[in-house]
Scaffold this motif. Sequence first.
Motif, PDB file in Angstrom:
ATOM      1  N   LEU A 216      25.392  71.576  22.472  1.00 38.05           N
ATOM      2  CA  LEU A 216      24.046  71.401  23.014  1.00 38.05           C
ATOM      3  C   LEU A 216      23.287  70.320  22.256  1.00 38.05           C
ATOM      4  N   GLN A 217      23.456  70.277  20.941  1.00 36.70           N
ATOM      5  CA  GLN A 217      22.808  69.222  20.158  1.00 36.70           C
ATOM      6  C   GLN A 217      23.342  67.843  20.547  1.00 36.70           C
ATOM      7  N   ALA A 218      24.653  67.756  20.757  1.00 37.85           N
ATOM      8  CA  ALA A 218      25.235  66.473  21.170  1.00 37.85           C
ATOM      9  C   ALA A 218      24.699  66.055  22.534  1.00 37.85           C
ATOM     10  N   LEU A 219      24.580  66.993  23.468  1.00 43.36           N
ATOM     11  CA  LEU A 219      23.994  66.679  24.772  1.00 43.36           C
ATOM     12  C   LEU A 219      22.562  66.181  24.607  1.00 43.36           C
ATOM     13  N   ALA A 220      21.803  66.855  23.747  1.00 41.39           N
ATOM     14  CA  ALA A 220      20.404  66.472  23.541  1.00 41.39           C
ATOM     15  C   ALA A 220      20.293  65.071  22.958  1.00 41.39           C
ATOM     16  N   ARG A 221      21.158  64.740  21.998  1.00 37.03           N
ATOM     17  CA  ARG A 221      21.115  63.404  21.392  1.00 37.03           C
ATOM     18  C   ARG A 221      21.512  62.320  22.384  1.00 37.03           C
ATOM     19  N   ASN A 222      22.210  62.690  23.439  1.00 37.74           N
ATOM     20  CA  ASN A 222      22.661  61.722  24.440  1.00 37.74           C
ATOM     21  C   ASN A 222      21.851  61.799  25.737  1.00 37.74           C
ATOM     22  N   THR A 223      20.689  62.435  25.680  1.00 30.83           N
ATOM     23  CA  THR A 223      19.827  62.520  26.856  1.00 30.83           C
ATOM     24  C   THR A 223      19.524  61.137  27.418  1.00 30.83           C
ATOM     25  N   ALA A 224      19.657  61.013  28.733  1.00 30.40           N
ATOM     26  CA  ALA A 224      19.362  59.776  29.468  1.00 30.40           C
ATOM     27  C   ALA A 224      20.342  58.652  29.160  1.00 30.40           C
ATOM     28  N   MET A 225      21.461  58.990  28.522  1.00 30.10           N
ATOM     29  CA  MET A 225      22.501  58.001  28.246  1.00 30.10           C
ATOM     30  C   MET A 225      23.719  58.295  29.125  1.00 30.10           C
ATOM     31  N   GLU A 226      24.618  57.325  29.182  1.00 30.13           N
ATOM     32  CA  GLU A 226      25.839  57.494  29.951  1.00 30.13           C
ATOM     33  C   GLU A 226      26.620  58.683  29.407  1.00 30.13           C
ATOM     34  N   VAL A 290      18.522  70.451  32.212  1.00 31.84           N
ATOM     35  CA  VAL A 290      17.681  70.640  33.395  1.00 31.84           C
ATOM     36  C   VAL A 290      16.199  70.476  33.090  1.00 31.84           C
ATOM     37  N   ASP A 291      15.836  70.576  31.832  1.00 31.91           N
ATOM     38  CA  ASP A 291      14.451  70.378  31.418  1.00 31.91           C
ATOM     39  C   ASP A 291      14.462  69.716  30.038  1.00 31.91           C
ATOM     40  N   PRO A 292      13.594  68.718  29.813  1.00 36.15           N
ATOM     41  CA  PRO A 292      13.619  68.021  28.520  1.00 36.15           C
ATOM     42  C   PRO A 292      13.281  68.926  27.352  1.00 36.15           C
ATOM     43  N   SER A 293      12.601  70.028  27.618  1.00 37.32           N
ATOM     44  CA  SER A 293      12.260  70.948  26.528  1.00 37.32           C
ATOM     45  C   SER A 293      13.502  71.551  25.883  1.00 37.32           C
ATOM     46  N   LEU A 294      14.588  71.705  26.662  1.00 34.00           N
ATOM     47  CA  LEU A 294      15.822  72.239  26.082  1.00 34.00           C
ATOM     48  C   LEU A 294      16.440  71.237  25.116  1.00 34.00           C
ATOM     49  N   ALA A 295      16.364  69.959  25.459  1.00 33.65           N
ATOM     50  CA  ALA A 295      16.851  68.931  24.531  1.00 33.65           C
ATOM     51  C   ALA A 295      16.003  68.909  23.270  1.00 33.65           C
ATOM     52  N   ALA A 296      14.687  69.012  23.435  1.00 33.75           N
ATOM     53  CA  ALA A 296      13.804  69.045  22.267  1.00 33.75           C
ATOM     54  C   ALA A 296      14.113  70.254  21.390  1.00 33.75           C
ATOM     55  N   LEU A 299      17.263  69.829  19.375  1.00 38.96           N
ATOM     56  CA  LEU A 299      17.041  68.908  18.254  1.00 38.96           C
ATOM     57  C   LEU A 299      16.012  69.446  17.267  1.00 38.96           C
ATOM     58  N   ASP A 300      15.461  70.644  17.565  1.00 40.34           N
ATOM     59  CA  ASP A 300      14.403  71.236  16.745  1.00 40.34           C
ATOM     60  C   ASP A 300      13.257  70.243  16.558  1.00 40.34           C
ATOM     61  N   ALA A 301      12.860  69.623  17.666  1.00 44.24           N
ATOM     62  CA  ALA A 301      11.839  68.566  17.638  1.00 44.24           C
ATOM     63  C   ALA A 301      10.487  69.122  18.072  1.00 44.24           C
ATOM     64  N   SER A 302       9.527  69.074  17.188  1.00 41.93           N
ATOM     65  CA  SER A 302       8.151  69.427  17.507  1.00 41.93           C
ATOM     66  C   SER A 302       7.458  68.198  18.095  1.00 41.93           C
ATOM     67  N   PRO A 303       6.275  68.360  18.705  1.00 39.75           N
ATOM     68  CA  PRO A 303       5.536  67.180  19.162  1.00 39.75           C
ATOM     69  C   PRO A 303       5.299  66.164  18.047  1.00 39.75           C
ATOM     70  N   ALA A 304       4.963  66.644  16.856  1.00 36.39           N
ATOM     71  CA  ALA A 304       4.701  65.722  15.746  1.00 36.39           C
ATOM     72  C   ALA A 304       5.952  64.933  15.377  1.00 36.39           C
TER      73      ALA A 304
END
Length: 421
Positions: A216-226, A290-296, A299-304
Amino acid sequence: MDYLPRIADGLLADRLASAGAVLIEGPRACGKTRTAEQAARSAVYLDRDETALTALQVDPSLVLGGEPPQLVDEWQLDATRVWNQVRAQVDTRQATGQFVLTGSSVPDDDARRHSGAGRFARLMMRPMSLFESGDSTGSMSLRALLAGERPSVPSVDVDIHRTAELVVRGGWPLNLAMTPTQAAAANRDYLRTIAEVDLARVAGSRRDPVRVGRFLQALARNTAMEHVVERLVGETISDAPDDAGSLTKPTAYRYQDALTRLMALELQPAWSTHLRSRSRLRDKPRTHLVDPSLAAAALDASPAKLVRDLNTLGLLFESLVVRDMRVYADAIDATVSHYRDSDNLEVDIVVEARDGTWGAFEVKLGTGQIDAAAASLLKFAAKVDTDKVGAPAVLGVITASGYGLTRPDGVVTVPIGALGP
């Protein structure tokens, strides 16, 4: 909380008027059941009512005899029996609008289950678009843009911090009343449930949550990429000795299949078209959860954190726009794809309606990127063989903020806070 109208409401009504049963599919917690309840006059909830599951095995008509339209929630828990009984009931009653089936995973194909042709209509639901959640005015309609209209709107001020919050919150109905911190925690729990429970349920055997999390982390890091599975596998490998979290290629494909069946992963296909030039089309899809929040969350990414990493925020913003475009395209029976050719010319979104009308859009986080994006779109349009596919109905740059207008070169700028169906 009060029910917020969904674009799927109208689509569901249309399908109930033309088919005996409607199957609503979508990821868990996207709002399928609440939407189905608005149209249903009776309901059975198979995930909550164990006696109903038992009764299905004895006499399915006891469970599926409610006033139509009857909602059958989480129908896939006894997929073959429910499917075949609903089909038989539709044949017997000879009437439309009898059942609404909802499910958050796609069951295995079963030779005993009739195809449903002529009886079932299908409807895909996704998390809420910004228009549905009240974060977009919808004053720049995708339908109108494809019809050749050129609406203009005053500047829409969705600053970088708010954009990051919308990405982290996502389109999950239950998250709308939460703070960004609460929503982020809920989304991490969502991914944990996928890794520890859901994947094993749909894949038929236990899966290692550590490996699933790495994937899942690898998918998130490759969001919007080939989407390249070999690259995803490589990103799960660490330098630690005896690393237990790395994946093999066959395992990655199994996880990908399971995530697709859970509708948590929805790849964006490449657009197939005719070109004037000698360039060759690339056919690999792009990676999107299916939703960008899952990628965030992966990646344990907060808005900040995202504001401090604008490259990642830009990719997740593009994923948010793809999510919304898919919802809006469903309302007009259109598809959403992307374009890339052998000259590495790329277009983020191509929307094509069933009648062949099409438009192309670039997604840019900042207004300072609009000029370059517009030039890229015009270069792309010149490559397409319009004698065969027609001229684009619209070329547009979708931004986080700014004005909605038509530039002197004909390219439309569309702030996401104004985009709608």
